[in-house]
Design an enzyme around this catalytic site. Sequence first.
Site: not given
Ligand code: ARG
Length: 465
Positions: A29, A116, A161-162, A283, A289, A291, A296, A323, A328
Amino acid sequence: MSKRSAANAAWGGRFAGGPSELLQRINVSLDFDKRLYTQDIAGSAAHCAMLVRQGIIAKEDGERIARGLAQIKEEIEAGAFPFKVEHEDIHLNIEARLAELVGPAAGRLHTARSRNDQVATDFRLWVRDAIDRLDRQMHALQAALLDRAEEHVATVMPGFTHSQPAQPVTFGHHLMAYAEMLGRDRGRFRDARVRLNESPLGAAALAGTAFPIDRADTAQALGFDRPMANSMDAVSDRDFALEFLAAAAICGTHLSRLAEEIVLWSGPNFGFIKLSDAFTTGSSIMPQKRNPDAAELVRGKAGGFIGDLVALLTVLKGLALTYAKDLQEDKRPVFATADNLELCLLATTGMVRDLAVDAAAMRRAAAAGFSTATDLADWLVRVLGMPFREAHHRSGALVRVAEQLGCDLASLPLAEMKKVEPRITKNVFEVLSVDRSVASRSSFGGTAPTEVKRAIAAARKRYMS
Ligand code: ARG
């Protein structure tokens, strides 16, 4: 078989080999949780100081850890930190680097803590900072709306309205509707922040810890109001992220409505406003144009906010305590929404400040579509004492006559009016102009310039301090 690497230093004690390459790829992550580094270091520093104060680790070790953490922060900020995907996430990266920098003392930091409660703490701190940042941007957008509304308290335009012209309003009144929405948006984030502001730190893996920690101490050091009451709730709760996403989805939806109006108003069919080159593109094929891309995109990005909210709700739905790695998946939607909402707020503020109003075009449109037919009915009630339902009927008949003659109500000859209602006098023309119509709607919260002025002053007091 996919490739395997060496056992993980942080949790590999009972593992003979390392994770497969595929597990590593799905597990890692770091690419997105990197941005928790400030909060992770602050959380570790507070935890470390508490461990020393409680006599759980030695003062010298605590000092080494604190120095190491400070250096890591500098390294990350200088772009010199050796991030390694083998270390999964930001927490393990920092811990591994700490070991390199201060040696065995680093291993004591994780006493009475788990990733955790660590990640839950970091993420709360991050969302809290995001709320504070967004509040400043919502405030800036409100300020822009108030300033432009003040300029246009008496600029008449059609109210719809509408999607059909209904009654004349002022542009200032219309803009103030959005200032009010933003006020509620800020309130929603503020409410969420109050519930968010409790500390999960010290819940450890899920059950608390046997070490004599002081959770109130770390909570206070990190600016939380108190420690969370239940360790299992502390590590598995993501309500704060859901509330953040819900508030953001609502705010983004408001912005998308304004964006849609900017798109409509700036187009040739309305021609109410002009956006400068700063917020429009040309454009590549149609030279005429201009835009409204920024508007948007603000309109389109609301889809992402709603998607992010639904994504996290779906991750959490049915997830047993406490957990699990599913959690994650909480970060990406929150980061994406925070980044995009910030952009949308900045772009909308820019457009509101930038747009040039074509007051004459607004006035022409306000007078079209028999927009003062309600004023006519009200006159019949007020002056002739007609019941409103009958007056509504007569006024409708007069609209039909005007339509047949191809004129608007204000230029309908009195003789024609008298054919429908003989008691009508020339005084009726006093209420048929758009300015008179707008000025007459002076009930609280109405569109009369006097009332819009009052509303702006009240909003300045309420939202700008
Ligand atoms: N990268 C993990 C998360 O964002 C951190 C916590 C990991 N905890 C574990 N028990 N593996 O959730």
